[in-house]
Motif scaffolding. Sequence first.
Motif, PDB file in Angstrom:
ATOM      1  N   LEU A   1      42.659  36.815  41.375  1.00  0.00           N
ATOM      2  CA  LEU A   1      41.739  37.810  41.922  1.00  0.00           C
ATOM      3  C   LEU A   1      40.962  37.229  43.100  1.00  0.00           C
ATOM      4  O   LEU A   1      40.847  37.865  44.148  1.00  0.00           O
ATOM      5  CB  LEU A   1      40.774  38.290  40.833  1.00  0.00           C
TER       6      LEU A   1
ATOM      7  N   ASP B   1      43.264  37.033  46.126  1.00  0.00           N
ATOM      8  CA  ASP B   1      43.512  38.344  46.742  1.00  0.00           C
ATOM      9  C   ASP B   1      42.287  38.859  47.492  1.00  0.00           C
ATOM     10  O   ASP B   1      42.425  39.474  48.553  1.00  0.00           O
ATOM     11  CB  ASP B   1      43.954  39.352  45.682  1.00  0.00           C
ATOM     12  N   LEU B   2      41.104  38.616  46.966  1.00  0.00           N
ATOM     13  CA  LEU B   2      39.883  39.027  47.673  1.00  0.00           C
ATOM     14  C   LEU B   2      39.722  38.247  48.977  1.00  0.00           C
ATOM     15  O   LEU B   2      39.339  38.812  50.007  1.00  0.00           O
ATOM     16  CB  LEU B   2      38.657  38.828  46.780  1.00  0.00           C
TER      17      LEU B   2
ATOM     18  N   TYR C   1      42.072  39.697  51.437  1.00  0.00           N
ATOM     19  CA  TYR C   1      41.560  40.989  51.901  1.00  0.00           C
ATOM     20  C   TYR C   1      40.557  40.789  53.046  1.00  0.00           C
ATOM     21  O   TYR C   1      40.669  41.399  54.100  1.00  0.00           O
ATOM     22  CB  TYR C   1      40.904  41.725  50.730  1.00  0.00           C
TER      23      TYR C   1
ATOM     24  N   ALA D   1      35.469  43.251  43.463  1.00  0.00           N
ATOM     25  CA  ALA D   1      36.775  43.906  43.426  1.00  0.00           C
ATOM     26  C   ALA D   1      36.640  45.387  43.091  1.00  0.00           C
ATOM     27  O   ALA D   1      37.334  46.229  43.675  1.00  0.00           O
ATOM     28  CB  ALA D   1      37.683  43.211  42.418  1.00  0.00           C
TER      29      ALA D   1
ATOM     30  N   PHE E   1      39.828  47.638  43.960  1.00  0.00           N
ATOM     31  CA  PHE E   1      40.948  46.886  43.405  1.00  0.00           C
ATOM     32  C   PHE E   1      41.262  47.393  42.002  1.00  0.00           C
ATOM     33  O   PHE E   1      40.356  47.730  41.247  1.00  0.00           O
ATOM     34  CB  PHE E   1      40.619  45.391  43.313  1.00  0.00           C
ATOM     35  N   ASP E   2      42.538  47.435  41.644  1.00  0.00           N
ATOM     36  CA  ASP E   2      42.976  47.806  40.299  1.00  0.00           C
ATOM     37  C   ASP E   2      42.954  46.544  39.444  1.00  0.00           C
ATOM     38  O   ASP E   2      43.859  45.710  39.529  1.00  0.00           O
ATOM     39  CB  ASP E   2      44.380  48.402  40.354  1.00  0.00           C
TER      40      ASP E   2
ATOM     41  N   TYR F   1      45.347  42.267  37.209  1.00  0.00           N
ATOM     42  CA  TYR F   1      44.924  40.876  37.042  1.00  0.00           C
ATOM     43  C   TYR F   1      44.785  40.465  35.582  1.00  0.00           C
ATOM     44  O   TYR F   1      44.381  39.353  35.295  1.00  0.00           O
ATOM     45  CB  TYR F   1      43.596  40.644  37.793  1.00  0.00           C
TER      46      TYR F   1
END
Length: 58
Positions: free
Chosen positions: A8, A11-12, A15, A46, A51-52, A56
Amino acid sequence: MEIDYKRLRSDLKDYYGTAMFQGFPVAMFEISVIEKADGEELICIATKLGFDLQRYYR
């Protein structure tokens, strides 16, 4: 279920890294916030970004 915080966080950062290179230098500040954030803070960030979180779950 447990969340994969490492993924997570990555991915952040991706982003905001993309935003930074699209001309939003303030995103660099957000990356530093993400690097220091604990699990609960990562979930809050998130969620605000849409974010879904199910992606995660381990």
